[in-house]
Scaffold this active site. Structure first.
Site, mmCIF file in Angstrom:
data_model
loop_
_atom_site.group_PDB
_atom_site.id
_atom_site.type_symbol
_atom_site.label_atom_id
_atom_site.label_comp_id
_atom_site.label_asym_id
_atom_site.label_seq_id
_atom_site.Cartn_x
_atom_site.Cartn_y
_atom_site.Cartn_z
ATOM 1 N N ILE A 193 -57.596 8.318 51.024
ATOM 2 C CA ILE A 193 -56.161 8.136 50.758
ATOM 3 C C ILE A 193 -55.663 7.016 51.662
ATOM 4 O O ILE A 193 -55.831 7.079 52.877
ATOM 5 C CB ILE A 193 -55.367 9.444 51.083
ATOM 6 C CG1 ILE A 193 -55.815 10.617 50.190
ATOM 7 C CG2 ILE A 193 -53.850 9.229 50.989
ATOM 8 C CD1 ILE A 193 -55.474 10.510 48.708
ATOM 9 N N HIS A 194 -55.094 5.980 51.085
ATOM 10 C CA HIS A 194 -54.570 4.912 51.950
ATOM 11 C C HIS A 194 -53.407 4.108 51.373
ATOM 12 O O HIS A 194 -52.825 3.289 52.071
ATOM 13 C CB HIS A 194 -55.684 3.920 52.309
ATOM 14 C CG HIS A 194 -55.998 2.976 51.194
ATOM 15 N ND1 HIS A 194 -56.749 3.348 50.112
ATOM 16 C CD2 HIS A 194 -55.630 1.694 50.977
ATOM 17 C CE1 HIS A 194 -56.854 2.328 49.278
ATOM 18 N NE2 HIS A 194 -56.182 1.310 49.764
ATOM 19 N N ARG A 195 -53.073 4.305 50.080
ATOM 20 C CA ARG A 195 -52.008 3.483 49.468
ATOM 21 C C ARG A 195 -50.697 3.687 50.212
ATOM 22 O O ARG A 195 -50.319 4.821 50.529
ATOM 23 C CB ARG A 195 -51.759 3.886 48.008
ATOM 24 C CG ARG A 195 -52.809 3.531 47.024
ATOM 25 C CD ARG A 195 -52.328 2.467 46.046
ATOM 26 N NE ARG A 195 -52.759 1.173 46.527
ATOM 27 C CZ ARG A 195 -54.017 0.731 46.431
ATOM 28 N NH1 ARG A 195 -54.954 1.452 45.877
ATOM 29 N NH2 ARG A 195 -54.325 -0.447 46.906
#
Ligand code: UDP
Length: 354
Positions: A193-195
């Site tokens: 998860i990084h957006r």
């Protein structure tokens, strides 16, 4: 022909690796410095034998506008000095847009790798970067027919559009052979998860990670943690809980990452590249977003969109996705020769200019 490749962020290192493997004389690489940590940058250059960037601009950690503006200024200086015959930009980051703007002002031909993708969510910085880059590029290399059609619908001259397939497929095929097929002993879910849309909204971030923690009660969840996500979790006091419940790792190099991907039972992600890799390695995928650019994966059931706001039972979705029957053998992303085709097209164009 002097080809200049502009990179700055992790997904671009993976894409440039696919291209530079096929370029005979070493291309000129400019690294903007958007990602600078060892495990987000140099590990890819070392492991994937990407030629060393001649210019490292060290522009990271600034707000969107300042970062993009500074990049344009510094990239332009390099262009004045090096006078490249063409510039290649990749994907949808600020480095992509900055390279395209700097080149377009100097009338240097621009090739955009991964052109024509749209999420139709203009709040994402990536969406603005994609649209603007496409509209100032001279050669638009698309991964899918849908992407080509999108560009035609937006009024781009069809002569500029070249459907070459997905360059990440080239590199996945190349390294798949090297990782071997040793199976992990325990079943696990792999998550990334990084957006910004997920990490910068505390409610969304909390919801996503509480669901991962819930899932970890019945299934091991491995997560190589992006530095931005780590910071955001710390801010909302959730990092310790995650570290206790999940198998949290530092960001991985490409080979370790694809090894984990190909052995996972299910992948949960908000990454564009990881959604496709899940498909390349025949692993079902859940995307924690309200929309995706890789729509064909959702339409064909390989991928399921789960809204980051929704409260769902992840274990149910795990069972739903792992019990589905899949027809993996559809050539959604070409045949793994995107880099060869791109170089062929650049060479022909350069020959015509001389
Ligand atoms: N990746 C990696 N190590 C990690 C996480 C991702 O090598 O710890 C690779 C992944 O396999 C894919 C690329 O990085 O090739 C995707 O980059 P990212 O998710 O950062 O960006 P996006 O694709 O969403 O633009």
């Amino acid at each position: 022909m002097k080809i200049c490749c502009i990179v700055g962020a992790r997904p671009q290192f993976v894409k440039v690796a696919a291209l530079t493997r096929k370029i005979k004389s070493s291309p000129l690489i400019i690294h903007t410095g958007q990602h600078y940590e060892e495990n987000m940058s140099s590990v890819f250059f070392d492991e994937m034998q990407i030629p060393k960037p001649k210019y490292h601009l060290e522009i990271g950690g600034l707000p969107q506008g300042a970062m993009t503006g500074k990049m344009i200024e510094e990239i332009e200086k390099v262009f004045f000095k090096e006078k490249p015959d063409c510039v290649i930009v990749f994907g949808d980051t600020n480095s992509t847009l900055a390279g395209a703007i700097a080149a377009s002002k100097l009338h240097i031909p621009i090739g955009h790798v991964e052109a024509g993708l749209r999420s139709y969510n203009r709040k994402m910085p990536e969406e603005i970067n994609r649209v603007l880059t496409d509209h100032c590029s001279d050669l638009l290399f698309t991964p899918t027919q849908v992407a080509s059609q999108t560009l035609i619908d937006e009024g781009i001259d069809p002569e500029k559009i070249h459907h070459v397939g997905d360059i990440m497929y080239d590199i996945a095929l190349f390294y798949q052979e090297q990782i071997g097929n040793e199976k992990e002993k325990t079943d696990y879910v792999l998550a990334t998860i990084h957006r910004a849309e997920n990490t910068d909204d505390p409610d969304r971030l909390r919801n996503i990670f509480e669901q991962l923690v819930d899932l970890s009660k019945g299934m091991q969840v491995k997560i190589p943690l992006h530095p931005r996500t780590k910071l955001a979790l710390k801010k909302i006091d959730l990092l310790d809980t995650c570290q206790r419940a999940l198998h949290v790792m530092d960001p991985l190099g490409y080979l370790d990452m694809i090894r984990l991907e190909s052995n996972a039972k299910l992948i949960i992600t908000d990454s564009g590249g990881v959604q496709k890799e899940a498909f390349f390695f025949k692993v079902p995928c859940i995307t924690m977003r309200t929309e995706t650019e890789w729509i064909e994966l959702v339409e064909r059931g390989f991928n399921k969109l789960v809204s980051p706001y929704e409260k769902i039972d992840m274990m149910d979705v795990y069972h739903e996705m792992t019990n589905r029957r899949y027809q993996w053998d559809v050539p959604l992303y070409g045949n793994g020769t995107a880099a060869d085709q791109i170089i062929g097209l650049l060479t022909v164009r350069d020959g015509r200019r001389r």
